[in-house]
Design a protein around this motif. Sequence first.
Motif, PDB file in Angstrom:
ATOM      1  N   LYS A 192      68.211  54.969   5.621  1.00 59.69           N
ATOM      2  CA  LYS A 192      69.447  55.407   6.271  1.00 59.69           C
ATOM      3  C   LYS A 192      70.550  55.707   5.262  1.00 59.69           C
ATOM      4  N   ASP A 193      70.589  54.961   4.169  1.00 59.74           N
ATOM      5  CA  ASP A 193      71.644  55.121   3.174  1.00 59.74           C
ATOM      6  C   ASP A 193      70.991  55.205   1.800  1.00 59.74           C
ATOM      7  N   VAL A 194      70.881  56.419   1.273  1.00 60.69           N
ATOM      8  CA  VAL A 194      70.225  56.629  -0.017  1.00 60.69           C
ATOM      9  C   VAL A 194      71.063  56.039  -1.145  1.00 60.69           C
ATOM     10  N   LYS A 195      72.381  56.156  -1.030  1.00 59.78           N
ATOM     11  CA  LYS A 195      73.274  55.623  -2.061  1.00 59.78           C
ATOM     12  C   LYS A 195      73.105  54.113  -2.197  1.00 59.78           C
ATOM     13  N   LYS A 196      73.073  53.430  -1.061  1.00 58.20           N
ATOM     14  CA  LYS A 196      72.906  51.979  -1.090  1.00 58.20           C
ATOM     15  C   LYS A 196      71.523  51.597  -1.630  1.00 58.20           C
ATOM     16  N   PHE A 197      70.515  52.421  -1.322  1.00 59.87           N
ATOM     17  CA  PHE A 197      69.162  52.156  -1.804  1.00 59.87           C
ATOM     18  C   PHE A 197      69.110  52.157  -3.325  1.00 59.87           C
ATOM     19  N   PHE A 198      69.669  53.195  -3.952  1.00 61.37           N
ATOM     20  CA  PHE A 198      69.656  53.272  -5.410  1.00 61.37           C
ATOM     21  C   PHE A 198      70.544  52.200  -6.033  1.00 61.37           C
ATOM     22  N   THR A 199      71.625  51.824  -5.353  1.00 57.80           N
ATOM     23  CA  THR A 199      72.492  50.756  -5.870  1.00 57.80           C
ATOM     24  C   THR A 199      71.752  49.428  -5.907  1.00 57.80           C
ATOM     25  N   VAL A 200      71.024  49.119  -4.830  1.00 59.19           N
ATOM     26  CA  VAL A 200      70.272  47.868  -4.776  1.00 59.19           C
ATOM     27  C   VAL A 200      69.150  47.860  -5.809  1.00 59.19           C
ATOM     28  N   ILE A 201      68.458  48.995  -5.942  1.00 59.87           N
ATOM     29  CA  ILE A 201      67.373  49.083  -6.925  1.00 59.87           C
ATOM     30  C   ILE A 201      67.911  48.873  -8.335  1.00 59.87           C
ATOM     31  N   ALA A 202      69.051  49.500  -8.649  1.00 58.58           N
ATOM     32  CA  ALA A 202      69.641  49.346  -9.983  1.00 58.58           C
ATOM     33  C   ALA A 202      70.079  47.902 -10.210  1.00 58.58           C
ATOM     34  N   GLY A 203      70.672  47.264  -9.184  1.00 53.58           N
ATOM     35  CA  GLY A 203      71.082  45.868  -9.316  1.00 53.58           C
ATOM     36  C   GLY A 203      69.911  44.936  -9.540  1.00 53.58           C
ATOM     37  N   LEU A 204      68.801  45.162  -8.821  1.00 52.50           N
ATOM     38  CA  LEU A 204      67.614  44.335  -9.004  1.00 52.50           C
ATOM     39  C   LEU A 204      66.992  44.533 -10.384  1.00 52.50           C
ATOM     40  N   CYS A 205      67.040  45.766 -10.883  1.00 52.57           N
ATOM     41  CA  CYS A 205      66.512  46.017 -12.228  1.00 52.57           C
ATOM     42  C   CYS A 205      67.336  45.290 -13.290  1.00 52.57           C
ATOM     43  N   VAL A 206      68.653  45.349 -13.155  1.00 52.29           N
ATOM     44  CA  VAL A 206      69.524  44.646 -14.099  1.00 52.29           C
ATOM     45  C   VAL A 206      69.290  43.137 -14.015  1.00 52.29           C
ATOM     46  N   LEU A 207      69.149  42.620 -12.804  1.00 50.80           N
ATOM     47  CA  LEU A 207      68.922  41.186 -12.623  1.00 50.80           C
ATOM     48  C   LEU A 207      67.583  40.750 -13.213  1.00 50.80           C
ATOM     49  N   SER A 208      66.567  41.604 -13.082  1.00 52.98           N
ATOM     50  CA  SER A 208      65.257  41.264 -13.653  1.00 52.98           C
ATOM     51  C   SER A 208      65.302  41.255 -15.176  1.00 52.98           C
ATOM     52  N   ILE A 213      68.039  40.562 -16.975  1.00 54.82           N
ATOM     53  CA  ILE A 213      68.775  39.347 -17.339  1.00 54.82           C
ATOM     54  C   ILE A 213      67.888  38.112 -17.167  1.00 54.82           C
ATOM     55  N   GLY A 214      67.013  38.135 -16.142  1.00 52.80           N
ATOM     56  CA  GLY A 214      66.111  37.015 -15.914  1.00 52.80           C
ATOM     57  C   GLY A 214      65.123  36.794 -17.045  1.00 52.80           C
ATOM     58  N   LYS A 215      64.826  37.849 -17.809  1.00 52.50           N
ATOM     59  CA  LYS A 215      63.939  37.685 -18.962  1.00 52.50           C
ATOM     60  C   LYS A 215      64.644  36.965 -20.102  1.00 52.50           C
ATOM     61  N   TRP A 216      65.945  37.157 -20.189  1.00 50.54           N
ATOM     62  CA  TRP A 216      66.699  36.561 -21.293  1.00 50.54           C
ATOM     63  C   TRP A 216      66.983  35.079 -21.079  1.00 50.54           C
ATOM     64  N   CYS A 217      67.202  34.679 -19.838  1.00 54.17           N
ATOM     65  CA  CYS A 217      67.570  33.283 -19.583  1.00 54.17           C
ATOM     66  C   CYS A 217      66.962  32.837 -18.259  1.00 54.17           C
ATOM     67  N   ASN A 218      66.845  31.521 -18.084  1.00 52.93           N
ATOM     68  CA  ASN A 218      66.275  30.978 -16.861  1.00 52.93           C
ATOM     69  C   ASN A 218      67.340  30.889 -15.766  1.00 52.93           C
ATOM     70  N   PHE A 219      66.937  30.349 -14.626  1.00 58.70           N
ATOM     71  CA  PHE A 219      67.841  30.316 -13.470  1.00 58.70           C
ATOM     72  C   PHE A 219      69.053  29.419 -13.720  1.00 58.70           C
ATOM     73  N   LEU A 220      68.848  28.275 -14.376  1.00 58.31           N
ATOM     74  CA  LEU A 220      69.953  27.357 -14.615  1.00 58.31           C
ATOM     75  C   LEU A 220      71.009  27.973 -15.522  1.00 58.31           C
ATOM     76  N   THR A 221      70.570  28.631 -16.596  1.00 59.42           N
ATOM     77  CA  THR A 221      71.513  29.283 -17.502  1.00 59.42           C
ATOM     78  C   THR A 221      72.243  30.419 -16.796  1.00 59.42           C
ATOM     79  N   LEU A 222      71.508  31.182 -15.982  1.00 54.37           N
ATOM     80  CA  LEU A 222      72.142  32.267 -15.232  1.00 54.37           C
ATOM     81  C   LEU A 222      73.178  31.722 -14.249  1.00 54.37           C
ATOM     82  N   PHE A 223      72.843  30.621 -13.595  1.00 52.94           N
ATOM     83  CA  PHE A 223      73.784  29.998 -12.669  1.00 52.94           C
ATOM     84  C   PHE A 223      75.013  29.475 -13.413  1.00 52.94           C
ATOM     85  N   TYR A 224      74.805  28.910 -14.588  1.00 49.25           N
ATOM     86  CA  TYR A 224      75.930  28.393 -15.376  1.00 49.25           C
ATOM     87  C   TYR A 224      76.827  29.535 -15.857  1.00 49.25           C
ATOM     88  N   ILE A 225      76.232  30.643 -16.272  1.00 53.03           N
ATOM     89  CA  ILE A 225      77.029  31.804 -16.706  1.00 53.03           C
ATOM     90  C   ILE A 225      77.874  32.329 -15.547  1.00 53.03           C
TER      91      ILE A 225
END
Length: 255
Positions: A169-185, A187-199
């Motif tokens: 329904k919303d192509v713009k939102k689709f690409f925004t979510v995909i880009a956010g998940l890619c960035v989060l993945s 960042i997840g390689k660099w640090c674990n969940f606890l460090t990410l939560f602390y940051i």
Amino acid sequence: MADHVGEPEPEVESLMDKITEKIHRRDSSSSSSDSDDGKPSKVDAVKSKVFRLFGREEPVHKVLGGGKPADVFLWRDKKISAGVLGSATVIWIFFELLEYHLITLICHIAILSLAVLFLWSNASTFINKSPPQFTVIVVPEKCVLEVASVLRMEINQALGILRDIAAGKDVKKFFTVIAGLCVLSIIGKWCNFLTLFYIAFVLLHSVPVAYEKYDDQVDSYAEKAWIEIKKQYAVFDEKVLSKIPTGPLKEKKKD
């Protein structure tokens, strides 16, 4: 006779002129009083409207929900804010730097607490002091139901957003979510969940207070960046997104 019949007409006209003059005077006086009160008109309000980051129309304190959490994030009480941030830092050092485990820490705290209370209860008879009074701790049902209700609403809302994105329904939102998940993945390689939560916790205690202090400068730079992003998105939309076919649900609605 004809002359006598036509005499009242000028009097009527003069009376109407006086009434209209009074009306105009009242209108002019009311408009001048409104301007003197200092209340801006709609045109002035539109002109004076300034670009705000994320379209906020309220102070940062209200955007953060107000109350004690917002006071902590904005350092209204420096002792409490420093204590909360210091506690989070100690916890992060325990689990990340000293490689302490959560279950081990809970067990050690429980062992130490039970040992102290047990010794205190038994030693009170020898030192002639009253034993410790243990309060009955009961979790109220209302509190649990309220938390469960809020979680249910948030989860249903998130699932609804994901369903709309997956349906195309919303192509713009689709690409925004995909880009956010890619960035989060990444960042997840660099640090674990606890460090990410602390940051994220440290950023919540630093970014809002800095933005509240320098919001005009930040908003001016953000406005320029947002204009540039919209230009680039318009080009991307024209070359790529406009050529992507819409989802089946959207086509059914059109039919």
